[in-house]
Design a protein around this motif. Structure first.
Motif, PDB file in Angstrom:
ATOM      1  N   LEU A 165       0.691  -1.043  -0.039  1.00 54.02           N
ATOM      2  CA  LEU A 165       0.117   0.045   0.002  1.00 54.02           C
ATOM      3  C   LEU A 165       0.840   1.280   0.035  1.00 54.02           C
ATOM      4  N   PRO A 166       1.921   1.365   1.030  1.00 53.83           N
ATOM      5  CA  PRO A 166       2.461   2.857   0.881  1.00 53.83           C
ATOM      6  C   PRO A 166       3.274   2.966  -0.138  1.00 53.83           C
ATOM      7  N   ASP A 167       3.977   2.057  -0.863  1.00 57.71           N
ATOM      8  CA  ASP A 167       4.639   2.105  -1.866  1.00 57.71           C
ATOM      9  C   ASP A 167       3.932   2.638  -3.320  1.00 57.71           C
ATOM     10  N   VAL A 168       2.708   1.780  -3.412  1.00 58.22           N
ATOM     11  CA  VAL A 168       1.812   1.984  -4.553  1.00 58.22           C
ATOM     12  C   VAL A 168       1.162   3.456  -4.382  1.00 58.22           C
ATOM     13  N   TYR A 169       0.705   3.770  -3.242  1.00 57.72           N
ATOM     14  CA  TYR A 169       0.102   5.118  -3.222  1.00 57.72           C
ATOM     15  C   TYR A 169       1.226   6.331  -3.447  1.00 57.72           C
ATOM     16  N   GLU A 170       2.408   5.911  -2.942  1.00 51.33           N
ATOM     17  CA  GLU A 170       3.556   7.026  -2.987  1.00 51.33           C
ATOM     18  C   GLU A 170       4.046   7.198  -4.379  1.00 51.33           C
ATOM     19  N   GLY A 171       4.206   5.746  -5.155  1.00 48.17           N
ATOM     20  CA  GLY A 171       4.603   5.681  -6.551  1.00 48.17           C
ATOM     21  C   GLY A 171       3.867   6.199  -7.709  1.00 48.17           C
ATOM     22  N   ALA A 172       2.636   5.833  -7.462  1.00 46.42           N
ATOM     23  CA  ALA A 172       1.450   5.990  -8.448  1.00 46.42           C
ATOM     24  C   ALA A 172       1.349   7.528  -8.722  1.00 46.42           C
ATOM     25  N   PRO A 173       1.078   7.789 -10.017  1.00 43.99           N
ATOM     26  CA  PRO A 173       0.598   9.223 -10.385  1.00 43.99           C
ATOM     27  C   PRO A 173      -0.602   9.599  -9.226  1.00 43.99           C
ATOM     28  N   THR A 174      -0.811  10.656  -8.625  1.00 48.23           N
ATOM     29  CA  THR A 174      -1.744  11.188  -7.585  1.00 48.23           C
ATOM     30  C   THR A 174      -3.165  10.662  -8.076  1.00 48.23           C
ATOM     31  N   ALA A 175      -3.433  11.258  -9.463  1.00 41.98           N
ATOM     32  CA  ALA A 175      -4.950  10.815  -9.957  1.00 41.98           C
ATOM     33  C   ALA A 175      -5.011   8.974  -9.848  1.00 41.98           C
ATOM     34  N   VAL A 176      -4.024   8.385 -10.086  1.00 42.05           N
ATOM     35  CA  VAL A 176      -4.292   6.878  -9.944  1.00 42.05           C
ATOM     36  C   VAL A 176      -4.347   6.551  -8.542  1.00 42.05           C
ATOM     37  N   THR A 177      -3.579   7.296  -7.617  1.00 45.35           N
ATOM     38  CA  THR A 177      -3.696   6.866  -6.255  1.00 45.35           C
ATOM     39  C   THR A 177      -5.200   7.028  -5.735  1.00 45.35           C
ATOM     40  N   THR A 178      -5.497   8.505  -6.188  1.00 43.55           N
ATOM     41  CA  THR A 178      -7.072   9.028  -5.700  1.00 43.55           C
ATOM     42  C   THR A 178      -7.926   7.579  -6.051  1.00 43.55           C
ATOM     43  N   PHE A 179      -7.930   7.203  -7.251  1.00 39.25           N
ATOM     44  CA  PHE A 179      -8.752   5.988  -7.586  1.00 39.25           C
ATOM     45  C   PHE A 179      -8.655   4.831  -6.760  1.00 39.25           C
ATOM     46  N   ILE A 180      -7.396   4.659  -6.646  1.00 40.88           N
ATOM     47  CA  ILE A 180      -7.122   3.215  -5.974  1.00 40.88           C
ATOM     48  C   ILE A 180      -7.617   3.255  -4.377  1.00 40.88           C
ATOM     49  N   ALA A 181      -7.667   4.575  -3.816  1.00 45.69           N
ATOM     50  CA  ALA A 181      -7.443   4.675  -2.526  1.00 45.69           C
ATOM     51  C   ALA A 181      -9.128   4.870  -2.372  1.00 45.69           C
ATOM     52  N   THR A 182     -10.147   4.902  -3.258  1.00 38.04           N
ATOM     53  CA  THR A 182     -11.462   5.217  -2.851  1.00 38.04           C
ATOM     54  C   THR A 182     -12.385   4.054  -3.261  1.00 38.04           C
ATOM     55  N   ALA A 183     -12.652   4.103  -4.490  1.00 34.54           N
ATOM     56  CA  ALA A 183     -13.869   3.097  -4.956  1.00 34.54           C
ATOM     57  C   ALA A 183     -13.214   1.562  -4.803  1.00 34.54           C
ATOM     58  N   PRO A 184     -12.385   1.165  -5.045  1.00 33.56           N
ATOM     59  CA  PRO A 184     -11.646  -0.196  -4.659  1.00 33.56           C
ATOM     60  C   PRO A 184     -11.972  -0.517  -3.384  1.00 33.56           C
ATOM     61  N   LYS A 185     -11.995   0.312  -2.333  1.00 32.27           N
ATOM     62  CA  LYS A 185     -12.115  -0.146  -0.903  1.00 32.27           C
ATOM     63  C   LYS A 185     -13.515  -0.408  -0.694  1.00 32.27           C
ATOM     64  N   ILE A 186     -14.520   0.333  -1.436  1.00 28.23           N
ATOM     65  CA  ILE A 186     -15.911  -0.140  -1.283  1.00 28.23           C
ATOM     66  C   ILE A 186     -16.233  -1.506  -1.568  1.00 28.23           C
ATOM     67  N   ALA A 187     -15.429  -1.792  -3.077  1.00 27.09           N
ATOM     68  CA  ALA A 187     -15.601  -3.068  -3.572  1.00 27.09           C
ATOM     69  C   ALA A 187     -15.021  -4.286  -2.575  1.00 27.09           C
ATOM     70  N   ALA A 188     -13.838  -3.581  -2.045  1.00 27.86           N
ATOM     71  CA  ALA A 188     -12.994  -4.711  -1.221  1.00 27.86           C
ATOM     72  C   ALA A 188     -14.051  -5.003   0.000  1.00 27.86           C
ATOM     73  N   PHE A 189     -14.871  -3.986   0.495  1.00 26.86           N
ATOM     74  CA  PHE A 189     -15.783  -4.252   1.379  1.00 26.86           C
ATOM     75  C   PHE A 189     -16.787  -5.279   1.145  1.00 26.86           C
ATOM     76  N   ALA A 190     -17.331  -4.998  -0.162  1.00 27.00           N
ATOM     77  CA  ALA A 190     -18.438  -5.684  -0.746  1.00 27.00           C
ATOM     78  C   ALA A 190     -17.757  -7.339  -0.883  1.00 27.00           C
ATOM     79  N   MET A 191     -16.723  -7.308  -1.313  1.00 25.49           N
ATOM     80  CA  MET A 191     -15.984  -8.710  -1.251  1.00 25.49           C
ATOM     81  C   MET A 191     -16.119  -9.629   0.007  1.00 25.49           C
ATOM     82  N   ALA A 192     -15.697  -8.693   1.231  1.00 24.14           N
ATOM     83  CA  ALA A 192     -15.564  -9.242   2.253  1.00 24.14           C
ATOM     84  C   ALA A 192     -17.102  -9.844   2.575  1.00 24.14           C
ATOM     85  N   MET A 193     -17.950  -8.798   2.493  1.00 23.29           N
ATOM     86  CA  MET A 193     -19.497  -9.071   2.865  1.00 23.29           C
ATOM     87  C   MET A 193     -19.865 -10.567   2.047  1.00 23.29           C
ATOM     88  N   ARG A 194     -19.601 -10.509   0.708  1.00 21.57           N
ATOM     89  CA  ARG A 194     -19.831 -11.751   0.009  1.00 21.57           C
ATOM     90  C   ARG A 194     -19.261 -12.826   0.232  1.00 21.57           C
TER      91      ARG A 194
END
Lengths: 199, 477
Positions: B227-256
């Protein structure tokens, strides 16, 4: 007889798989991986999954591994450098490996997966068509995941192109479409000069 | 296979069709800034949002032979994923344009990732869980590597890819074990088989690998290394995307997986999640204190927040799940805004503003956006009356209700430690002199979206009941 074939292929699979991660030469490792694929396709053949067995050989051995071999040969990997730190990380790695193997040995065995718990599947008739069954399933029951698997491949294509394309071409190469349009006037210039006298 | 299947899955089908259109527009439009692809991508997300909201009944639908589930949790989570993707693209556009890394493929891959998340959220079988996850992850790996001239981005993409492949392998191994004992990949069949036969030690063994797969996607300790390396290394626009919507999807994955599928093993996974949550909260909040890079700091903050989210899941009742869902949504909203401000401060040049020092004196350079960042930081720290406080409140309340008072006490204590590094940013903005007085500005739509984002965090803090009611209704089915 079937038992013998199974054990032969299984032994081959385990041997070649362990060679993949232990041999020093990466090209040899790839070749051992090919052997591992062939051995596992033999196991599938024993399970009467003929189509999958042949697809494994055709797709993996025939296409993927050959490509892989090319890449490995071109990369010229420095094996000695890859092995740095092997001894240093060995205790940690070995601990986890042993723990995993013990845990696997405890649960994945004939005690939990034996024939008395799970009956062997019935043998299909001789005219049973494995390929047709597979096709029917893929396009009916598993249509949705099948389409998504196709999308995963589309992502791979887009990603590969997006990551490797470098915009307009930088190198100078002849342009055949322009070459054929060339006229004499563009290439040859006739210069008239007065002859000089010999001194 | 009949028409109801296709009508039920219309949002996904529509997204796929429009995504292919974006791909074609990207090929044929010669525009340097890729405006056509951008607007078409935004239109696609809006259209899918509308289709998802208005088409079909709100009752539980199981389509495609049990592969696809459309229930109210799926509808609500998909809407939030789409909304966060839309705002994320608004923020990303200026950043990408200023750095000349804008390409139509960025928008195509974003849409692909959104499609993967929608598949994951609606997964009714272990196979669709895996495929949705792969569609999402592969798009994200490529997006991280997009900035090819940056060595850091390449390194981050490589790390993300290798770790992600390992996590997928672990998840698949667990799934294969589940298939071995239950003979099915349908999540509801797996659940019934486990409830009947118990499953014994093999089921627990499979569970370990499945929890590892989910933990990796969430970024919970000890699966947080990428996580830290990807957040720091990725362009901030991509980090923004990775840090938000996929976490909701990961929560859904845990629920399913854990709640829908492995409910019979809940006492086992509650114990595992407890350790994951404690580790994440501790490590995330403590290590974030020493970070000097704001992207890295937000990465550790994500790890800590995922620990809190897991507190809700491990409570094991509807209130807890609704609390976790509330947490996932609010977390994504706050993080989206925080990265939006990071991109805003980075400005028009090609430089990044990812050191915490770059926020020095922001209050003098741009009082309004400093205030937005202040709201976001207070909310992330869990200070009332902002939304982040209620997110923590709801999960901790459920943890106490289930009798884990020590866990609740620990969570409160750790969030006090965590407040330090968020307030550090506030201190930099308000009590330090700026290095230069260059004005902070962005295009109009970015400024409006960012302001709305900050105000939304404040409004949700004032009226948390509205969103919580939605979450509880979603969890009841």
């Amino acid at each position: 007889m079937e038992q013998f074939i199974f054990w032969a292929f299984a032994a081959m699979l385990v041997f070649s798989a362990s060679m993949v991660i232990t041999v020093r030469n990466p090209v040899h490792a790839v070749l051992f991986l090919v052997v591992a694929f062939v051995a596992s396709s033999g196991l599938w053949l024993l399970l009467e999954a003929e189509f999958l067995a042949i697809a494994l050989v055709l797709v993996y051995v025939g296409a993927v591994m050959v490509l892989f071999l090319f890449v490995v040969m071109m990369l010229d990997i420095n094996v000695a450098k890859l092995r740095e730190g092997f001894i240093r990380y060995l205790p940690v790695g070995a601990t986890f490996a042993v723990a995993t193997i013990v845990a696997m040995g405890l649960v994945v065995g004939s005690r939990n997966f034996g024939l008395e718990r799970y009956a062997a599947p019935a043998r299909e008739a001789a005219d049973y068509n494995n390929t047709a069954e597979l096709g029917t399933l893929l396009y009916t029951r598993f249509l949705y995941p099948f389409e998504i698997a196709g999308l995963v491949l589309l992502v791979a294509i887009i990603a590969a192109i997006a990551l490797s394309i470098r915009g307009a071409r930088q190198i100078k190469t002849p342009k055949p479409e322009r070459q054929v349009e060339v006229r004499r006037e563009e290439r040859v210039r006739i210069v008239k000069m007065p002859a000089e006298k010999r001194t | 296979m009949n028409m109801t299947d296709y009508i039920g899955a219309l949002p996904e089908i529509l997204l796929l069709a429009l995504l292919c259109a974006v791909l074609l527009v990207g090929v044929f439009s010669a525009d340097e800034d890729r405006n056509a692809a951008y607007w078409l991508a935004q239109f696609a997300l809006l259209a899918v949002f509308a289709a998802n909201t208005y088409i079909g009944a709100r009752t539980r639908l199981v389509l495609f032979e049990g592969m696809y589930v459309r229930d109210s949790m799926a509808i609500v989570l998909k809407n939030f994923i789409l909304a966060f993707a839309i705002i994320g693209l608004v923020y990303a556009r200026d950043y990408l344009r200023a750095r000349r890394i804008v390409s139509a493929e960025f928008y195509v891959l974003t849409l692909m990732a959104v499609l993967g998340m929608m598949v994951l959220v609606s997964a009714g079988s272990l196979l669709t869980v895996y495929l949705g996850l792969e569609l999402l992850s592969l798009s994200l790996y490529a997006m991280v590597a997009m900035h090819r001239d940056s060595a850091m981005a390449s390194e981050a993409a490589m790390k993300y890819f290798v770790m992600g492949a390992l996590a997928s392998g672990l998840l698949l191994y667990g799934i294969s074990m589940l298939y071995g004992i239950t003979g099915s990949i349908d999540i509801s069949v797996v659940r019934n088989a486990l409830a009947d036969g118990g499953g014994g030690p093999i089921a627990t063994y499979a569970l370990v690998f499945i929890v590892a797969g989910v933990g990796f996607k969430l970024g919970a300790v000890p699966f947080h290394m990428w996580l830290p390396d990807v957040y720091e290394g990725a362009p901030t626009a991509v980090t923004t995307f990775i840090a938000t919507a996929p976490k909701i999807a990961a929560f859904a994955m845990a629920m399913r997986l854990l709640v829908d599928g492995l409910q019979p093993l809940s006492s086992d996974w509650q114990l595992m999640l407890t350790w994951l949550a404690v580790g994440s909260m501790l490590l995330g909040n403590v290590v974030a204190i020493v970070q000097s890079n704001i992207k890295r700091m937000l990465a550790y903050s994500t790890i800590a927040h995922m620990g809190f989210l897991l507190l809700g899941v491990l409570s094991g009742n509807t209130g807890g799940y609704a609390g976790a869902m509330f947490y996932a949504i609010v977390y994504a909203l706050m993080t989206l805004g925080a990265f939006g401000v990071v991109m805003l401060v980075a400005g028009e040049g090609s430089a990044e503003a990812d050191r915490i020092q770059d926020f020095r004196g922001l209050a003098q350079r741009s009082p309004w956006f400093a205030l937005v960042m202040l709201i976001l930081m207070f909310s992330l720290a869990g200070v009332p009356p902002f939304a982040g406080f209620w997110a923590k409140w709801f999960v901790i309340k459920e943890v106490i209700a289930t009798g884990h008072v020590w866990l609740a006490g620990l969570a409160v204590l750790i969030s006090v430690i965590g407040a330090y590094y968020y307030l550090q940013v506030v201190r930099m903005m308000y009590f330090e002199q700026p290095e230069h007085m260059e004005e902070v500005h962005a295009s109009g739509d970015t400024e409006i979206a960012l302001s709305a984002n900050g105000v939304a965090v404040l409004l949700l803090g004032v009226t948390p009941g509205v969103l919580m009611a939605v979450c509880i209704a979603a969890m009841r089915g």
